[in-house]
Write a protein that holds these residues in place. Structure first.
Motif, PDB file in Angstrom:
ATOM      1  N   GLN A 258       0.830  -1.208   0.000  1.00  0.00           N
ATOM      2  CA  GLN A 258       0.000   0.000   0.000  1.00  0.00           C
ATOM      3  C   GLN A 258       0.865   1.259   0.000  1.00  0.00           C
ATOM      4  O   GLN A 258       0.568   2.237  -0.696  1.00  0.00           O
ATOM      5  N   LEU A 259       1.966   1.204   0.765  1.00  0.00           N
ATOM      6  CA  LEU A 259       2.868   2.359   0.807  1.00  0.00           C
ATOM      7  C   LEU A 259       3.513   2.605  -0.558  1.00  0.00           C
ATOM      8  O   LEU A 259       3.630   3.751  -1.005  1.00  0.00           O
ATOM      9  N   LEU A 260       3.909   1.516  -1.219  1.00  0.00           N
ATOM     10  CA  LEU A 260       4.499   1.662  -2.549  1.00  0.00           C
ATOM     11  C   LEU A 260       3.498   2.209  -3.557  1.00  0.00           C
ATOM     12  O   LEU A 260       3.828   3.052  -4.395  1.00  0.00           O
ATOM     13  N   VAL A 261       2.261   1.732  -3.467  1.00  0.00           N
ATOM     14  CA  VAL A 261       1.210   2.234  -4.358  1.00  0.00           C
ATOM     15  C   VAL A 261       0.972   3.716  -4.113  1.00  0.00           C
ATOM     16  O   VAL A 261       0.833   4.514  -5.056  1.00  0.00           O
ATOM     17  N   GLN A 262       0.916   4.118  -2.831  1.00  0.00           N
ATOM     18  CA  GLN A 262       0.699   5.529  -2.495  1.00  0.00           C
ATOM     19  C   GLN A 262       1.839   6.403  -3.022  1.00  0.00           C
ATOM     20  O   GLN A 262       1.602   7.488  -3.578  1.00  0.00           O
ATOM     21  N   GLU A 263       3.078   5.919  -2.857  1.00  0.00           N
ATOM     22  CA  GLU A 263       4.228   6.692  -3.329  1.00  0.00           C
ATOM     23  C   GLU A 263       4.230   6.798  -4.855  1.00  0.00           C
ATOM     24  O   GLU A 263       4.595   7.826  -5.411  1.00  0.00           O
ATOM     25  N   TRP A 264       3.802   5.706  -5.487  1.00  0.00           N
ATOM     26  CA  TRP A 264       3.724   5.732  -6.957  1.00  0.00           C
ATOM     27  C   TRP A 264       2.663   6.721  -7.426  1.00  0.00           C
ATOM     28  O   TRP A 264       2.878   7.462  -8.387  1.00  0.00           O
ATOM     29  N   GLU A 265       1.528   6.764  -6.749  1.00  0.00           N
ATOM     30  CA  GLU A 265       0.467   7.713  -7.100  1.00  0.00           C
ATOM     31  C   GLU A 265       0.940   9.146  -6.885  1.00  0.00           C
ATOM     32  O   GLU A 265       0.646  10.034  -7.690  1.00  0.00           O
ATOM     33  N   LYS A 266       1.688   9.373  -5.805  1.00  0.00           N
ATOM     34  CA  LYS A 266       2.225  10.711  -5.554  1.00  0.00           C
ATOM     35  C   LYS A 266       3.226  11.101  -6.642  1.00  0.00           C
ATOM     36  O   LYS A 266       3.247  12.239  -7.115  1.00  0.00           O
ATOM     37  N   LEU A 267       4.065  10.119  -7.007  1.00  0.00           N
ATOM     38  CA  LEU A 267       5.065  10.392  -8.036  1.00  0.00           C
ATOM     39  C   LEU A 267       4.420  10.729  -9.367  1.00  0.00           C
ATOM     40  O   LEU A 267       4.880  11.621 -10.095  1.00  0.00           O
ATOM     41  N   LYS A 268       3.335  10.051  -9.699  1.00  0.00           N
ATOM     42  CA  LYS A 268       2.657  10.317 -10.978  1.00  0.00           C
ATOM     43  C   LYS A 268       2.079  11.719 -11.035  1.00  0.00           C
ATOM     44  O   LYS A 268       1.943  12.296 -12.117  1.00  0.00           O
ATOM     45  N   GLN A 269       1.731  12.273  -9.906  1.00  0.00           N
ATOM     46  CA  GLN A 269       1.122  13.608  -9.878  1.00  0.00           C
ATOM     47  C   GLN A 269       2.160  14.727  -9.881  1.00  0.00           C
ATOM     48  O   GLN A 269       1.804  15.893  -9.972  1.00  0.00           O
ATOM     49  N   LYS A 270       3.418  14.357  -9.768  1.00  0.00           N
ATOM     50  CA  LYS A 270       4.458  15.382  -9.793  1.00  0.00           C
ATOM     51  C   LYS A 270       4.651  15.902 -11.211  1.00  0.00           C
ATOM     52  O   LYS A 270       4.556  15.157 -12.180  1.00  0.00           O
ATOM     53  N   LYS A 271       4.948  17.197 -11.290  1.00  0.00           N
ATOM     54  CA  LYS A 271       5.205  17.803 -12.595  1.00  0.00           C
ATOM     55  C   LYS A 271       6.657  17.552 -12.998  1.00  0.00           C
ATOM     56  O   LYS A 271       7.526  17.318 -12.154  1.00  0.00           O
ATOM     57  N   LEU A 272       6.871  17.642 -14.295  1.00  0.00           N
ATOM     58  CA  LEU A 272       8.207  17.370 -14.815  1.00  0.00           C
ATOM     59  C   LEU A 272       9.219  18.367 -14.265  1.00  0.00           C
ATOM     60  O   LEU A 272      10.374  18.015 -14.047  1.00  0.00           O
ATOM     61  N   GLU A 273       8.794  19.598 -14.016  1.00  0.00           N
ATOM     62  CA  GLU A 273       9.726  20.597 -13.496  1.00  0.00           C
ATOM     63  C   GLU A 273      10.222  20.229 -12.101  1.00  0.00           C
ATOM     64  O   GLU A 273      11.353  20.565 -11.727  1.00  0.00           O
ATOM     65  N   ASP A 274       9.383  19.522 -11.325  1.00  0.00           N
ATOM     66  CA  ASP A 274       9.822  19.062 -10.004  1.00  0.00           C
ATOM     67  C   ASP A 274      10.887  17.980 -10.133  1.00  0.00           C
ATOM     68  O   ASP A 274      11.840  17.943  -9.343  1.00  0.00           O
ATOM     69  N   ILE A 275      10.712  17.107 -11.112  1.00  0.00           N
ATOM     70  CA  ILE A 275      11.701  16.054 -11.346  1.00  0.00           C
ATOM     71  C   ILE A 275      12.987  16.661 -11.894  1.00  0.00           C
ATOM     72  O   ILE A 275      14.092  16.242 -11.535  1.00  0.00           O
ATOM     73  N   GLU A 276      12.836  17.676 -12.733  1.00  0.00           N
ATOM     74  CA  GLU A 276      13.997  18.295 -13.381  1.00  0.00           C
ATOM     75  C   GLU A 276      14.962  18.884 -12.364  1.00  0.00           C
ATOM     76  O   GLU A 276      16.185  18.847 -12.565  1.00  0.00           O
ATOM     77  N   LYS A 277      14.437  19.408 -11.267  1.00  0.00           N
ATOM     78  CA  LYS A 277      15.287  20.016 -10.247  1.00  0.00           C
ATOM     79  C   LYS A 277      16.268  19.023  -9.635  1.00  0.00           C
ATOM     80  O   LYS A 277      17.350  19.401  -9.193  1.00  0.00           O
ATOM     81  N   ASN A 278      15.878  17.776  -9.624  1.00  0.00           N
ATOM     82  CA  ASN A 278      16.716  16.745  -8.996  1.00  0.00           C
ATOM     83  C   ASN A 278      17.541  15.945 -10.004  1.00  0.00           C
ATOM     84  O   ASN A 278      18.183  14.963  -9.633  1.00  0.00           O
ATOM     85  N   VAL A 279      17.472  16.355 -11.280  1.00  0.00           N
ATOM     86  CA  VAL A 279      18.197  15.638 -12.332  1.00  0.00           C
ATOM     87  C   VAL A 279      19.217  16.563 -12.961  1.00  0.00           C
ATOM     88  O   VAL A 279      18.892  17.674 -13.383  1.00  0.00           O
ATOM     89  N   ASN A 280      20.466  16.108 -13.030  1.00  0.00           N
ATOM     90  CA  ASN A 280      21.526  16.853 -13.693  1.00  0.00           C
ATOM     91  C   ASN A 280      21.493  16.535 -15.191  1.00  0.00           C
ATOM     92  O   ASN A 280      21.609  15.377 -15.586  1.00  0.00           O
ATOM     93  N   GLU A 281      21.318  17.569 -16.004  1.00  0.00           N
ATOM     94  CA  GLU A 281      21.166  17.369 -17.448  1.00  0.00           C
ATOM     95  C   GLU A 281      22.381  16.657 -18.046  1.00  0.00           C
ATOM     96  O   GLU A 281      22.236  15.712 -18.829  1.00  0.00           O
ATOM     97  N   GLU A 282      23.561  17.080 -17.668  1.00  0.00           N
ATOM     98  CA  GLU A 282      24.779  16.491 -18.240  1.00  0.00           C
ATOM     99  C   GLU A 282      24.872  15.006 -17.897  1.00  0.00           C
ATOM    100  O   GLU A 282      25.209  14.181 -18.756  1.00  0.00           O
TER     101      GLU A 282
END
Length: 376
Positions: free
Chosen positions: A234-258
């Motif tokens: 259930q915790l994994l499902v909840q985290e997955w649902e939260k992750l799906k609702q995140k915008k790409l700009e939120d993910i981009e902040k934690n990803v180094n382009e290079e």
């Protein structure tokens, strides 16, 4: 009799010279000759004078009567032509596929392209970088749920139970190992130290080892309990649902382009065979494809190509403007070269025409001499 002989000889000379001169005048003189403003008659010769018209008519004749779409189409569809092309391509393809040279070597030798693999990797990196930036720029405000294809989302969700089992099994395996028991003992020890006097009292009364022996089985039992499995899932499902609702700009902040571009390029370099094949000798990796290429790809490819050419041959010939090509080529021929070409083909026939003129002149001379004798 002497008169007749004389007339025959004179007639033969005149007839031969006349025909020879007429043949020469087809090409000579090459240029127009003038005396003051008066053009000398019969200059230039017939063919030099009609050079442009001859070139135009030759071009028209080639297109209308020689290289016609119908004639070329029959040739392309003939079994002999098709078989010949297939046989030639099979031979050439076999030579290439059995070569000890690599694609990189061939590119360097034939086209002067150096360091082909490095260039390919560089081009891939630039393409990935451009595509990555374009994707981020276009979809920055979109959620992962909209960006990730449904098939991938369903695949991830279908693997959540197996991921849950994997986590619990690994946790159980770790706790039951000597290393896990040691780590657990250290954690209990730190916990008791943090609790001060109370921790010391518990440690004095129970002993650290005895406490680990009591805690470890309970933790293992907790991990193997069905309720725990359901809770973790259930915790994994909840985290997955939260992750799906995140915008790409939120993910981009934690990803180094290079780093991301470098990872994608390295993955492509490892997974796509072309990157490794480009520096291998051709025979090392083409052997598996040789029979298929020579027996299937080439025959089918030739059939398709010839059918395509036959279908669009008329349009292709129109686009080539063969009449203009022939006309331009003939116009660039010097008259001397044209004369040499014609004489090399018809020299014997022209000689026969000259001899025929001499014979006819002699016959006419004989008749004239005979008539003069009769009139006497």
């Amino acid at each position: 009799m002497l008169l007749i002989s004389f007339m025959v000889i004179i007639g033969a000379i005149i007839g031969g010279l006349t025909n020879s001169l007429a043949i020469k005048m087809l090409f000579r003189p090459y240029k127009e000759m003038r005396i003051g403003s008066w053009r000398v008659p019969f200059t230039p010769g017939l063919i030099p004078k009609r050079h442009d018209e001859l070139a135009k008519q030759l071009g028209k004749m080639v297109v209308d009567y020689l290289l016609t779409a119908e004639g070329l189409g029959k040739k392309l569809k003939s079994q002999a032509f098709s078989t010949g092309i297939i046989s030639w391509l099979q031979t050439e393809a076999t030579k290439v596929m059995r070569s000890q040279d690599s694609i990189s070597t061939l590119l360097e030798q034939r086209f002067g392209i150096m360091n082909s693999k490095e260039r390919l990797v560089t081009k891939t990196e630039l393409l990935v970088q451009k595509s990555y930036r374009q994707f981020i720029e276009t979809n920055r405000m979109e959620t992962l749920e909209k960006l990730v294809p449904n098939s991938i989302q369903e695949k991830i969700e279908s693997h959540i139970p197996s991921v849950t089992n994997y986590i619990l099994e690994r946790g159980q395996s770790f706790l039951e190992s000597a290393e896990g028991k040691e780590k657990l003992s250290q954690m209990i020890d730190r916990f008791l130290i943090q609790k001060g006097t109370l921790g010391n009292m518990i440690s004095m009364f129970l002993g650290n080892d005895r406490l680990v022996d009591k805690v470890q089985p309970e933790l293992v039992k907790f991990l193997t309990d069905e309720g725990t499995r359901t809770l973790v899932q259930q915790l994994l499902v909840q985290e997955w649902e939260k992750l799906k609702q995140k915008k790409l700009e939120d993910i981009e902040k934690n990803v180094n382009e290079e780093e991301m571009v470098s990872f994608l390029v390295r993955t492509a370099e490892k997974q796509i065979p072309l990157y490794s094949m480009i520096e291998q000798p051709l025979y090392e990796w083409t052997g598996a494809y040789e029979e298929y290429v020579t027996t299937t790809v080439i025959p089918k490819g030739v059939d398709v190509l010839l059918d395509l050419l036959s279908t669009h041959l008329e349009a292709l010939l129109e686009r080539f403007h063969l009449d203009d090509i022939v006309r331009e080529q003939v116009q660039t021929f010097s008259v001397e070269r044209l004369e040499e070409l014609v004489l090399s083909i018809s020299k014997r026939e022209f000689k026969m025409i000259t001899y025929l003129g001499a014979v006819l002149g002699g016959v006419i001379g004989f008749i004239q001499g005979f008539i003069i004798l009769l009139i006497g």
